[in-house]
Design an enzyme around this catalytic site. Structure first.
Site, mmCIF file in Angstrom:
data_model
loop_
_atom_site.group_PDB
_atom_site.id
_atom_site.type_symbol
_atom_site.label_atom_id
_atom_site.label_comp_id
_atom_site.label_asym_id
_atom_site.label_seq_id
_atom_site.Cartn_x
_atom_site.Cartn_y
_atom_site.Cartn_z
ATOM 1 N N ASP A 172 24.445 34.250 -2.077
ATOM 2 C CA ASP A 172 25.360 33.118 -1.909
ATOM 3 C C ASP A 172 26.593 33.215 -2.814
ATOM 4 O O ASP A 172 27.589 32.549 -2.568
ATOM 5 C CB ASP A 172 24.637 31.796 -2.154
ATOM 6 C CG ASP A 172 23.701 31.426 -1.018
ATOM 7 O OD1 ASP A 172 23.765 32.061 0.049
ATOM 8 O OD2 ASP A 172 22.900 30.487 -1.191
ATOM 9 N N ARG A 228 0.811 -1.220 0.000
ATOM 10 C CA ARG A 228 0.000 0.000 0.000
ATOM 11 C C ARG A 228 0.843 1.268 0.000
ATOM 12 O O ARG A 228 0.381 2.324 -0.380
ATOM 13 C CB ARG A 228 -0.908 0.038 1.232
ATOM 14 C CG ARG A 228 -1.870 -1.128 1.318
ATOM 15 C CD ARG A 228 -2.561 -1.160 2.662
ATOM 16 N NE ARG A 228 -1.550 -1.404 3.705
ATOM 17 C CZ ARG A 228 -1.717 -1.105 4.998
ATOM 18 N NH1 ARG A 228 -2.823 -0.533 5.399
ATOM 19 N NH2 ARG A 228 -0.762 -1.364 5.869
ATOM 20 N N TYR A 252 12.695 20.866 7.046
ATOM 21 C CA TYR A 252 13.591 20.893 8.189
ATOM 22 C C TYR A 252 12.974 21.628 9.357
ATOM 23 O O TYR A 252 12.331 22.650 9.224
ATOM 24 C CB TYR A 252 14.984 21.405 7.844
ATOM 25 C CG TYR A 252 15.105 22.679 7.057
ATOM 26 C CD1 TYR A 252 15.494 23.853 7.675
ATOM 27 C CD2 TYR A 252 14.890 22.689 5.692
ATOM 28 C CE1 TYR A 252 15.655 25.016 6.951
ATOM 29 C CE2 TYR A 252 15.049 23.842 4.955
ATOM 30 C CZ TYR A 252 15.427 25.014 5.599
ATOM 31 O OH TYR A 252 15.576 26.160 4.877
ATOM 32 N N LYS A 268 19.136 22.013 13.139
ATOM 33 C CA LYS A 268 18.218 21.650 12.058
ATOM 34 C C LYS A 268 18.122 20.134 11.926
ATOM 35 O O LYS A 268 19.143 19.445 11.894
ATOM 36 C CB LYS A 268 18.695 22.237 10.722
ATOM 37 C CG LYS A 268 18.709 23.746 10.699
ATOM 38 C CD LYS A 268 19.260 24.281 9.396
ATOM 39 C CE LYS A 268 19.287 25.800 9.407
ATOM 40 N NZ LYS A 268 19.916 26.322 8.190
ATOM 41 N N HIS A 296 24.999 28.577 5.113
ATOM 42 C CA HIS A 296 24.429 29.610 5.970
ATOM 43 C C HIS A 296 24.551 29.227 7.443
ATOM 44 O O HIS A 296 24.463 28.055 7.793
ATOM 45 C CB HIS A 296 22.940 29.803 5.661
ATOM 46 C CG HIS A 296 22.664 30.135 4.241
ATOM 47 N ND1 HIS A 296 21.562 29.646 3.577
ATOM 48 C CD2 HIS A 296 23.335 30.897 3.335
ATOM 49 C CE1 HIS A 296 21.565 30.105 2.323
ATOM 50 N NE2 HIS A 296 22.635 30.856 2.152
#
Length: 189
Positions: free
Chosen positions: A167, A23, A131, A71, A62
């Site tokens: 960035d 399933r 996250y 995180k 970062h």
């Protein structure tokens, strides 16, 4: 749940128990009691984020200095090359990184404790990440580290990533360490 250590202290790969049959599957993605008792993750989560990107996008690296975020990262669709870097200039592991391939197919999670820089590169057509964070996002507190810093030599699976304008201009490790020391990293909390 299976817990795997990485080269960085506290950075863990977590393989949740997946119950699958014809399933589909069921998986518990987080339980405060289980993650505390089995993985040592006792910090409260205060914010959940979802990020969707196309192939070749690299986000990061970062870190927040005054409000560092732990995180717990999981890929819901696709696959990524995920990286955590110790950017604390006073740490014996300063400049070391852990790199992990994560995908929706393997269901693995990556726990990155507060204080590490984080980034990822999308290796599938698209990828959706979820996250959980231990502190709130504060754009005024965000710092960055150059994804291609030669002092790190991270083996990114891409040579010319798609980057945000921000960035593109992050400093290398030595310059970031100098800036963090000037801002008193130790007493930033």
């Amino acid at each position: 749940m299976n817990i795997l250590e990485t080269p960085l202290p506290g950075v863990l790969v977590i393989e949740p128990r997946v119950i699958a049959d014809e399933r589909g599957y069921f998986m518990e993605t987080y339980s405060a009691r289980r993650y505390r008792d089995e993985a040592g993750i006792a910090l409260p989560f205060v914010q959940d984020n979802v990020s969707r990107s196309r192939q070749g996008v690299l986000r990061g690296l970062h870190v927040q200095r005054r409000h560092p975020q732990g995180k717990l990262i999981q890929v819901l669709e696709g696959s990524v090359f995920d990286v955590a870097v110790d950017v604390n200039p006073d740490s014996p592991d300063f400049g070391r990184y852990a790199a992990v391939a994560l995908s929706a197919a393997d269901h693995r999670q990556l726990w990155i404790p507060p204080g590490y820089a984080h980034g990822f590169c999308v290796t599938s057509h698209t990828a959706t990440l979820h996250y959980k964070c231990t502190d709130y996002y504060d754009p005024a507190d965000e710092w960055g580290l150059a994804w291609n810093c030669p002092d790190l030599a991270i083996p990114w699976p891409i040579d010319e990533p798609i980057l945000s304008e921000r960035d593109r201009h992050h400093p290398g490790l030595v310059d970031l360490a100098r800036r963090l020391r000037e801002q008193d990293w130790k007493n930033s909390g």
